[in-house]
Write a protein that holds these residues in place. Structure first.
Motif, PDB file in Angstrom:
ATOM      1  N   GLN A   1      27.645  57.512   1.317  1.00  0.00           N
ATOM      2  CA  GLN A   1      26.864  56.788   0.311  1.00  0.00           C
ATOM      3  C   GLN A   1      27.595  55.525  -0.127  1.00  0.00           C
ATOM      4  OE1 GLN A   1      23.701  57.321  -0.808  1.00  0.00           O
ATOM      5  NE2 GLN A   1      23.656  58.873   0.803  1.00  0.00           N
ATOM      6  N   GLU A   2      28.937  55.623  -0.294  1.00  0.00           N
ATOM      7  CA  GLU A   2      29.725  54.445  -0.658  1.00  0.00           C
ATOM      8  C   GLU A   2      29.616  53.365   0.417  1.00  0.00           C
ATOM      9  OE1 GLU A   2      33.802  55.103  -1.825  1.00  0.00           O
ATOM     10  OE2 GLU A   2      33.252  56.933  -2.913  1.00  0.00           O
ATOM     11  N   PHE A   3      29.491  53.792   1.680  1.00  0.00           N
ATOM     12  CA  PHE A   3      29.350  52.853   2.790  1.00  0.00           C
ATOM     13  C   PHE A   3      27.920  52.329   2.916  1.00  0.00           C
ATOM     14  CE2 PHE A   3      32.908  55.276   5.215  1.00  0.00           C
ATOM     15  CZ  PHE A   3      33.885  54.586   4.511  1.00  0.00           C
ATOM     16  N   GLY A   4      27.010  52.856   2.099  1.00  0.00           N
ATOM     17  CA  GLY A   4      25.624  52.406   2.127  1.00  0.00           C
ATOM     18  C   GLY A   4      24.805  53.043   3.233  1.00  0.00           C
ATOM     19  N   MET A   5      25.178  54.244   3.648  1.00  0.00           N
ATOM     20  CA  MET A   5      24.406  54.936   4.684  1.00  0.00           C
ATOM     21  C   MET A   5      24.357  56.419   4.352  1.00  0.00           C
ATOM     22  SD  MET A   5      27.127  55.104   7.881  1.00  0.00           S
ATOM     23  CE  MET A   5      27.843  53.493   7.747  1.00  0.00           C
ATOM     24  N   ASN A   6      23.439  57.119   5.008  1.00  0.00           N
ATOM     25  CA  ASN A   6      23.412  58.555   4.827  1.00  0.00           C
ATOM     26  C   ASN A   6      24.259  59.229   5.905  1.00  0.00           C
ATOM     27  OD1 ASN A   6      21.821  58.779   7.181  1.00  0.00           O
ATOM     28  ND2 ASN A   6      19.928  58.685   6.006  1.00  0.00           N
ATOM     29  N   THR A   7      24.433  60.516   5.783  1.00  0.00           N
ATOM     30  CA  THR A   7      25.275  61.256   6.711  1.00  0.00           C
ATOM     31  C   THR A   7      24.748  61.193   8.134  1.00  0.00           C
ATOM     32  OG1 THR A   7      25.879  62.748   4.906  1.00  0.00           O
ATOM     33  CG2 THR A   7      26.328  63.518   7.123  1.00  0.00           C
ATOM     34  N   SER A   8      23.450  61.274   8.291  1.00  0.00           N
ATOM     35  CA  SER A   8      22.842  61.216   9.619  1.00  0.00           C
ATOM     36  C   SER A   8      23.179  59.897  10.312  1.00  0.00           C
ATOM     37  CB  SER A   8      21.325  61.384   9.502  1.00  0.00           C
ATOM     38  OG  SER A   8      20.729  61.335  10.766  1.00  0.00           O
TER      39      SER A   8
END
Length: 99
Positions: free
Chosen positions: A23-30
């Protein structure tokens, strides 16, 4: 492109930490897993080093170490220890190491 589901088991705490970092990187786990998979396929290798803290461990070396310990136990007269006795010795050594 057809989609497929990929299921992975991991420690719950690790998953929560990974989700939060993604989330900090601006993406979801998938998305993060897809980025990793694409990097592996593109580079044809794991994109980071995976190593063992012990190098040059061979079956022959392990057997030599085992045989040396076995001879030492025989020299010290402790060839008839039960599994319970061995576990007690291991626990004592661990406690001494923690001190």
């Amino acid at each position: 492109m057809a989609q497929a589901t990929f299921s992975v088991r991991m420690d719950e705490t690790l998953k929560k930490q990974f989700d939060a970092l993604c989330q900090e990187f601006g993406m979801n786990t998938s998305t993060a897993i897809n980025v990793f998979a694409r990097a592996v396929v593109r580079q044809r290798k794991i994109p980071f080093e995976i190593s063992s803290p012990e190098s040059n461990i061979t079956r022959e070396g392990a057997m030599q170490a085992f045989m040396a310990l076995r001879a030492q136990a025989k020299d010290n007269g402790i060839t008839d220890m039960s599994l319970e006795d061995i576990n007690k010795e291991i626990n004592l050594a661990r406690m001494e190491a923690d001190l």
